[in-house]
Design a protein around this motif. Structure first.
Motif, PDB file in Angstrom:
ATOM      1  N   HIS A   1      16.241  94.207 -24.695  1.00  0.00           N
ATOM      2  CA  HIS A   1      17.265  94.062 -23.664  1.00  0.00           C
ATOM      3  C   HIS A   1      18.318  95.143 -23.852  1.00  0.00           C
ATOM      4  O   HIS A   1      18.894  95.282 -24.940  1.00  0.00           O
ATOM      5  CB  HIS A   1      17.920  92.674 -23.740  1.00  0.00           C
ATOM      6  CG  HIS A   1      19.054  92.506 -22.778  1.00  0.00           C
ATOM      7  ND1 HIS A   1      20.299  92.072 -23.156  1.00  0.00           N
ATOM      8  CD2 HIS A   1      19.125  92.739 -21.440  1.00  0.00           C
ATOM      9  CE1 HIS A   1      21.093  92.026 -22.101  1.00  0.00           C
ATOM     10  NE2 HIS A   1      20.402  92.427 -21.052  1.00  0.00           N
ATOM     11  N   VAL A   2      18.570  95.926 -22.779  1.00  0.00           N
ATOM     12  CA  VAL A   2      19.535  97.023 -22.828  1.00  0.00           C
ATOM     13  C   VAL A   2      20.548  96.828 -21.714  1.00  0.00           C
ATOM     14  O   VAL A   2      20.176  96.593 -20.550  1.00  0.00           O
ATOM     15  CB  VAL A   2      18.847  98.394 -22.673  1.00  0.00           C
ATOM     16  CG1 VAL A   2      19.885  99.509 -22.695  1.00  0.00           C
ATOM     17  CG2 VAL A   2      17.824  98.597 -23.774  1.00  0.00           C
ATOM     18  N   ALA A   3      21.838  96.911 -22.031  1.00  0.00           N
ATOM     19  CA  ALA A   3      22.912  96.785 -21.048  1.00  0.00           C
ATOM     20  C   ALA A   3      23.804  98.010 -21.136  1.00  0.00           C
ATOM     21  O   ALA A   3      24.094  98.512 -22.230  1.00  0.00           O
ATOM     22  CB  ALA A   3      23.718  95.511 -21.279  1.00  0.00           C
ATOM     23  N   GLU A   4      24.244  98.495 -19.954  1.00  0.00           N
ATOM     24  CA  GLU A   4      25.108  99.674 -19.907  1.00  0.00           C
ATOM     25  C   GLU A   4      26.141  99.505 -18.790  1.00  0.00           C
ATOM     26  O   GLU A   4      25.792  99.419 -17.621  1.00  0.00           O
ATOM     27  CB  GLU A   4      24.288 100.936 -19.649  1.00  0.00           C
ATOM     28  CG  GLU A   4      25.137 102.202 -19.587  1.00  0.00           C
ATOM     29  CD  GLU A   4      24.323 103.432 -19.212  1.00  0.00           C
ATOM     30  OE1 GLU A   4      24.670 104.529 -19.676  1.00  0.00           O
ATOM     31  OE2 GLU A   4      23.344 103.278 -18.448  1.00  0.00           O
ATOM     32  N   PRO A   5      27.446  99.438 -19.146  1.00  0.00           N
ATOM     33  CA  PRO A   5      28.480  99.386 -18.105  1.00  0.00           C
ATOM     34  C   PRO A   5      28.766 100.789 -17.580  1.00  0.00           C
ATOM     35  O   PRO A   5      28.486 101.795 -18.238  1.00  0.00           O
ATOM     36  CB  PRO A   5      29.688  98.818 -18.852  1.00  0.00           C
ATOM     37  CG  PRO A   5      29.497  99.283 -20.268  1.00  0.00           C
ATOM     38  CD  PRO A   5      28.003  99.314 -20.500  1.00  0.00           C
ATOM     39  N   TYR A   6      29.313 100.861 -16.367  1.00  0.00           N
ATOM     40  CA  TYR A   6      29.745 102.150 -15.826  1.00  0.00           C
ATOM     41  C   TYR A   6      30.987 101.947 -14.965  1.00  0.00           C
ATOM     42  O   TYR A   6      31.239 100.870 -14.424  1.00  0.00           O
ATOM     43  CB  TYR A   6      28.631 102.834 -15.038  1.00  0.00           C
ATOM     44  CG  TYR A   6      28.167 102.107 -13.799  1.00  0.00           C
ATOM     45  CD1 TYR A   6      28.756 102.337 -12.563  1.00  0.00           C
ATOM     46  CD2 TYR A   6      27.122 101.198 -13.869  1.00  0.00           C
ATOM     47  CE1 TYR A   6      28.325 101.683 -11.425  1.00  0.00           C
ATOM     48  CE2 TYR A   6      26.676 100.529 -12.746  1.00  0.00           C
ATOM     49  CZ  TYR A   6      27.285 100.773 -11.523  1.00  0.00           C
ATOM     50  OH  TYR A   6      26.858 100.120 -10.403  1.00  0.00           O
ATOM     51  N   PHE A   7      31.769 103.009 -14.879  1.00  0.00           N
ATOM     52  CA  PHE A   7      33.033 103.009 -14.148  1.00  0.00           C
ATOM     53  C   PHE A   7      33.064 104.270 -13.297  1.00  0.00           C
ATOM     54  O   PHE A   7      32.685 105.345 -13.758  1.00  0.00           O
ATOM     55  CB  PHE A   7      34.223 103.008 -15.124  1.00  0.00           C
ATOM     56  CG  PHE A   7      34.068 102.049 -16.267  1.00  0.00           C
ATOM     57  CD1 PHE A   7      34.539 100.758 -16.165  1.00  0.00           C
ATOM     58  CD2 PHE A   7      33.427 102.437 -17.438  1.00  0.00           C
ATOM     59  CE1 PHE A   7      34.382  99.871 -17.225  1.00  0.00           C
ATOM     60  CE2 PHE A   7      33.269 101.557 -18.498  1.00  0.00           C
ATOM     61  CZ  PHE A   7      33.753 100.266 -18.392  1.00  0.00           C
ATOM     62  N   GLY A   8      33.495 104.130 -12.043  1.00  0.00           N
ATOM     63  CA  GLY A   8      33.502 105.291 -11.170  1.00  0.00           C
ATOM     64  C   GLY A   8      34.726 105.337 -10.289  1.00  0.00           C
ATOM     65  O   GLY A   8      35.306 104.303  -9.928  1.00  0.00           O
ATOM     66  N   TRP A   9      35.121 106.558  -9.950  1.00  0.00           N
ATOM     67  CA  TRP A   9      36.241 106.775  -9.024  1.00  0.00           C
ATOM     68  C   TRP A   9      35.751 107.693  -7.905  1.00  0.00           C
ATOM     69  O   TRP A   9      35.163 108.746  -8.164  1.00  0.00           O
ATOM     70  CB  TRP A   9      37.430 107.419  -9.741  1.00  0.00           C
ATOM     71  CG  TRP A   9      38.533 107.829  -8.793  1.00  0.00           C
ATOM     72  CD1 TRP A   9      38.814 109.079  -8.321  1.00  0.00           C
ATOM     73  CD2 TRP A   9      39.497 106.964  -8.189  1.00  0.00           C
ATOM     74  NE1 TRP A   9      39.875 109.067  -7.471  1.00  0.00           N
ATOM     75  CE2 TRP A   9      40.326 107.756  -7.359  1.00  0.00           C
ATOM     76  CE3 TRP A   9      39.745 105.587  -8.263  1.00  0.00           C
ATOM     77  CZ2 TRP A   9      41.384 107.227  -6.628  1.00  0.00           C
ATOM     78  CZ3 TRP A   9      40.800 105.071  -7.533  1.00  0.00           C
ATOM     79  CH2 TRP A   9      41.609 105.884  -6.727  1.00  0.00           C
ATOM     80  N   THR A  10      36.000 107.278  -6.658  1.00  0.00           N
ATOM     81  CA  THR A  10      35.587 108.052  -5.496  1.00  0.00           C
ATOM     82  C   THR A  10      36.796 108.308  -4.622  1.00  0.00           C
ATOM     83  O   THR A  10      37.583 107.393  -4.355  1.00  0.00           O
ATOM     84  CB  THR A  10      34.513 107.296  -4.678  1.00  0.00           C
ATOM     85  OG1 THR A  10      33.389 107.024  -5.503  1.00  0.00           O
ATOM     86  CG2 THR A  10      34.061 108.119  -3.479  1.00  0.00           C
TER      87      THR A  10
END
Length: 770
Positions: free
Chosen positions: A534-543
């Motif tokens: 099981h692999v989890a990866e958060p991400y954050f973005g600005w547009t």
């Protein structure tokens, strides 16, 4: 390039023991029910052997036992002879040298080009290829098996049979057969039949005093078997088709069908395949329906041409007067959702540096006429709408490496677009057309990797010119989030305002990581055994995308208009994105690689500034929470879930699909959908189910599909077919339901029952419709 012909059935028995005893090339051992193929038999001819006794007196090569001569009679037992591509095997062969006459008896096999014959007695002139045979079985192209008490032939291409039994079935007891008093066959032309009786099992169901049928192994022009039927709606049905060969690379079929209550349905199809890279087809139907005094039609054109120099031409054109022509005059509704009225044309070439193409499209929609409380589905809405690209030229260049991991790509589009509205009682017909020129350039790539964190960047500049805009804005930003100037019947399509030019800049920055995971060894769950990770990866973005002040007046045709920025951002968007990606990977053992068994993504955006969505809605603050789940543990199961929940206004859009396949070919499909976010679109909620269940080694087959509408509390459409299959015979009972709540359903029936008898080699012989 010739069009593919039908496969040819082979009824020759196998002779491995006999041939091995005579030191002939070995034939692979086959089961008693499996016939030798042409490739396996071809190796037997020609063969070269030392001449035996009578070298100068017999006109063929031979192999076998107990060869002798008695005067002018040459005798071979348990053997085979061959000359000029013709091979004969028999228990006993006598050749009368002075007369040139050959007599064969017992387990006869006569093989030659396009010839497969078995029998008990044969008498022929070996050199002239003429003679007689008794108690014979013969294969006729393309797939027929013939049994006869006697045949006379002047050549190996012309035959006259007595007391014939004919069937396309290889089984010993075929599901259907035809018995004829006599039959004449010219393998270069046609087969002439007299007093043909079609028997379903032992029951005669069809009689034809005389018939002509193509007998060539190649495609041959001629009449096809007639089609008979009865319908409580359309009366007695009679169909007669004519097939015309148009050279090696094209053919056509004309299929008129007479309905005693409605008139003649003219139908036809044409196919062409001039070479391996070019093929196409055209099919259509049209009828002037007497009960409605109106013309109804349906036609389709398909074309694929891929040239060796890189140019490609594809066409898929589908047109119809209404959305129920197929249900009324075809074979039913088909697979739910498969009936398409969309058309597309593409001409383009791909180079090493980019792609150049010209395309035209049309999407046609038919609408409900009942007032369901939704603004887009009311008596004031058009009867149907066409969205057309007329056409669009595009050039786009592939990514070019810039500094390090950054790439540059972009393109130019020049096109003409149109909305064509077919009027209803309160919405007049009209056409609105405009030109659009669009150019964009984009820089994208990975900025860097710092430990478990990764940064990706994307920026784009775009310029778009519209020759016309909407006559009134679809959104009034001064009126607040719930105020709108939209007339849902026509306003979004009235592109007759002033010209407009839009310039935009857009950028998106995404930070991903850190990845966290855990491994589970020796897992056994739901039939799966092996190792899971099981692999989890958060991400954050600005547009951020620049604002075009007149965005509310621009037509909404595609994403260039609605979401022109990067990351599918709207004009004036400033948003912050949060998301979490998860993967479940699996492998059966430590020595194999991991497979992606399941994927889950949860994401949402916060809009710091108001934006206009594609339908004209105002949006600010938190956007919907989007959840995407895909589960594919193997090639027999797939589960897909899409859910969007609006945090501010409430409501959600949901879509769930399930596909299950069994080893015997059975399958089941389930789809659930509901919409509750978009207040300008009809509220939809329903279930679609479909599948195939194979029973008794596929002798009984159940196929079903249904579309249930919760808002209407009923089935919008459904179809159930039960087929019982015997060797070469199929009985199909099919029930079809189509809800007739559209203004384009003239004269159709909501419920339809079809009973069809299908015979291999003849097609649908009889149908009953109620």
């Amino acid at each position: 390039m010739a069009l593919p012909g039908k496969t040819r059935g082979l009824m020759l028995g196998t002779l491995p023991a006999l041939l091995a005893a005579q030191v002939l090339p070995v034939i692979p051992r086959l089961s008693p029910l499996e016939a030798s193929t042409a490739a396996e038999l071809l190796s037997l001819r020609p063969f070269r052997v030392e001449r035996g006794p009578g070298l100068s007196r017999v006109p063929f090569d031979w192999r076998g036992d107990r060869v002798r001569e008695q005067g002018d009679v040459w005798i071979l037992e348990q053997g085979a002879i061959q000359s000029e591509g013709l091979m004969l095997l028999a228990d006993r062969i006598e050749y009368h040298i002075a007369e040139g006459r050959l007599v064969a008896e017992g387990h006869i096999r006569l093989e030659g080009p396009s010839l497969r014959l078995r029998g008990e007695r044969l008498q022929m002139d070996w050199e002239r290829r003429s003679g007689e045979a008794w108690a014979l079985q013969m294969d006729l192209p393309p797939s027929w098996t013939l049994r006869s008490s006697h045949v006379a032939f002047t050549t190996l291409r012309t035959w006259a049979f007595d007391a014939v039994e004919l069937s396309p079935c290889p089984e010993e007891r075929p599901g259907w057969k035809a018995r004829l008093s006599s039959l004449k066959v010219d393998l270069d032309g046609f087969a002439s039949m007299w007093n043909a009786r079609v028997l379903l099992g032992a029951v005669p169901i069809y009689y034809v005093p005389y018939a002509l049928y193509p007998a060539q192994s190649e495609r041959t022009s001629g009449l096809l078997p007639p089609k008979l039927g009865m319908s409580s709606s359309f009366g007695t049905t009679l169909g007669l088709s004519y097939y015309q060969v148009m050279g090696d690379s094209a053919d056509a079929t004309l299929s008129p069908e007479y309905f005693s209550k409605e008139g003649v349905l003219w139908g036809g199809e044409m196919r062409w395949r001039p070479d391996l890279t070019h093929q196409g087809s055209f099919s259509g139907q049209t009828i002037h329906q007497q009960s409605l005094d109106t013309r109804r039609y349906r036609y389709s054109l398909k074309e694929v041409w891929q040239r060796e120099d890189g140019w490609q031409l594809t066409a898929d054109v589908n047109q119809a007067t209404d959305n129920l022509v197929d249900a009324d005059f075809g074979k039913g509704i088909g697979n739910l959702g498969s009936t398409s009225f969309d058309s597309a044309l593409y001409l383009g070439r791909t180079y090493t540096f980019g792609n150049l193409n010209l395309s035209a499209t049309e999407q046609r929609s038919f609408f409900y006429t009942k007032d369901q409380g939704d603004p887009f589905y009311s008596p004031g809405f058009p009867a149907s709408l066409k969205r057309q690209t007329l056409p669009q030229a595009e050039f786009r260049f592939f990514p070019i490496s810039l500094l390090g991991p950054l790439y540059l790509d972009g393109g130019v589009r020049l096109g003409r677009f149109a909305y064509r509205i077919e009027g209803s009682a309160t919405a007049p017909a009209d056409t609105y057309a405009w030109e659009r020129q669009d150019a964009n350039a984009r820089i994208h790539g990975r900025l860097g990797q710092w430990g478990p964190f990764r940064a990706d960047f994307e920026a784009m500049g775009r310029a778009t010119h519209y020759s016309a805009s909407l006559s009134s804005p679809v959104f009034d930003p001064e009126g607040g989030a719930t105020d709108t100037a939209v007339n849902p019947a026509t306003s979004p399509f009235q592109v007759d305002g002033a010209a407009a030019t839009r310039f935009l800049g857009s950028a998106h920055l995404r930070l991903s990581g850190p990845q966290v995971g855990r491994t589970f060894k020796d897992v056994s769950i739901l039939g799966y055994k092996g190792e899971l990770k099981h692999v989890a990866e958060p991400y954050f973005g600005w547009t951020q995308t620049s604002l075009y002040g007149e965005a509310g007046t621009l037509p909404r045709f595609d994403t260039v208009d609605s979401f022109p920025g990067v990351n599918e951002s709207a004009s004036g968007e400033r948003s912050f994105e949060l998301g979490l990606k998860q993967h479940i990977l699996g492998r059966p053992s430590s020595g194999s690689g991991f497979a992606d068994l399941a994927r889950l993504r949860i994401a949402t955006r916060y809009h710091a500034s108001p934006i206009i969505l594609s339908d004209g809605r105002y949006k600010q603050g938190w956007s919907s929470v989007d959840t995407d789940l895909d589960v594919e543990p193997d090639d027999r199961l797939r589960i897909s879930l899409r859910r969007s929940s609006d945090l501010g206004a409430g409501g959600s859009d949901n879509a769930l699909s399930l596909d299950v396949k069994a080893k015997n070919g059975s399958r089941f499909n389930l789809a659930y959908f509901s919409t509750g976010i978009n207040r300008f679109l009809v509220r939809q909620k329903g279930v679609q189910v479909g599948g195939v269940q194979r029973i008794w080694d596929d002798r009984l087959r159940l196929e079903f599909s249904a579309n249930y509408d919760f808002n209407q509390s009923g089935f919008a459409s459904s179809q159930v077919a039960l087929a019982y299959v015997e060797p070469c015979v199929a009985y199909v009972l099919k029930f079809t339901h189509v809800a007739l709540n559209t203004n384009t359903a003239p004269g159709g029936r909501e419920d339809r029952l079809d009973l069809t008898l299908t015979l291999r080699g003849l097609g649908d012989l009889f149908s009953f419709r109620r």
